[in-house]
Design an enzyme around this catalytic site. Structure first.
Site, short mmCIF file in Angstrom:
data_model
loop_
_atom_site.label_atom_id
_atom_site.label_comp_id
_atom_site.label_asym_id
_atom_site.label_seq_id
_atom_site.Cartn_x
_atom_site.Cartn_y
_atom_site.Cartn_z
N THR A 88 -61.36 -86.73 -45.54
CA THR A 88 -62.16 -88.20 -45.73
C THR A 88 -61.06 -89.11 -44.54
O THR A 88 -59.85 -88.80 -44.60
CB THR A 88 -61.88 -88.71 -47.06
OG1 THR A 88 -61.64 -90.15 -47.13
CG2 THR A 88 -60.86 -88.07 -47.86
N CYS A 201 -65.55 -93.06 -40.57
CA CYS A 201 -65.70 -92.49 -41.85
C CYS A 201 -66.50 -91.25 -41.87
O CYS A 201 -67.33 -91.07 -41.14
CB CYS A 201 -66.50 -93.68 -42.79
SG CYS A 201 -66.90 -93.20 -44.16
#
Length: 236
Positions: A88, A201
């Protein structure tokens, strides 16, 4: 036949599981492409429950989040991981906590991304991601240290880019209206001089592809997965 000994890689995943699934697929596809046959990646994955983590992110409880990530990393090291990947972008805010908890190398997503951009000889880059990633130093500083100029959307657009990630993409919703919104944001940044855009992201790649963008797209999930494979196969 040479013996393809892989370095076992530990992945801290589940933030969200949709993006971890992309990592898992990309890393295995790349290892198979490199080694052929029935080869796949030597991975340990600790997939966390994202709900409490998302809530702590919203509260800004980064110390607690650092502890959760550090605990995950020590479990992965105990299980035999030889390197770590945080699957992430946003949680790289606590990469230092993870590093302090183990003596394993961390494959840092912003460093891998900066390298990919510099290989294309670009200097001005747009950054899309969560509010945290777009506005805070933990990510942008790696890009700036690499000599890149970073452009981010204006405030209202940042809020909507962030909302779409948490309320839609992290919940498996892919909407055309949101794709159009992201494309408009990218076009505006390109008009300000951005030569490329970082999909900063790990979920944004589910929404935007190169075909959608007027400027080169840097999908951090794909870039990070490639860096993971280089580690797995001792290609550093």
């Amino acid at each position: 036949m040479p013996n393809h000994h892989q370095n076992t890689l530990g992945i801290i995943g589940g933030m969200s599981w949709e993006s971890t699934q992309s990592y898992y697929r990309l890393i295995n596809e790349e290892v198979k492409a490199e080694l052929g046959g029935l080869h796949s990646a030597d991975l340990l994955i600790h997939s966390v429950d994202f709900a409490p983590i998302g809530a702590l992110q919203a509260q800004g409880a980064w110390d607690e989040l650092g502890n959760i990530m550090a605990s995950s990393s020590t479990r992965l090291q105990a299980a035999g991981a030889k390197g770590l990947l945080i699957a992430t972008n946003t949680m790289h805010k606590v990469a230092d906590d993870v590093q302090e908890a183990t003596d394993l190398p961390i494959i840092h997503i912003a460093e891998a991304t900066a390298n990919a951009i510099k290989e294309q000889n670009l200097t001005k880059i747009a950054l899309l991601g969560t509010q945290f990633t777009m506005t805070q130093d933990f990510y942008k500083q790696h890009l700036m240290d690499a000599g890149l100029q970073v452009l981010i959307p204006e405030e209202e657009a940042r809020a909507e880019v962030h909302r779409i990630i948490y309320e839609e993409l992290c919940q498996g919703q892919i909407k055309d209206s949101s794709r159009h919104y992201y494309v408009d944001v990218i076009k505006a940044l390109a008009e300000q001089g951005a030569e490329g855009v970082i999909l900063g992201c790990t979920e944004i790649g589910l929404l935007i592809t190169q075909a959608d963008s007027p400027i080169p797209v840097f999908d951090t999930t794909a870039i990070h997965a490639k860096a993971a494979v280089a580690f797995l196969l001792n290609k550093d």
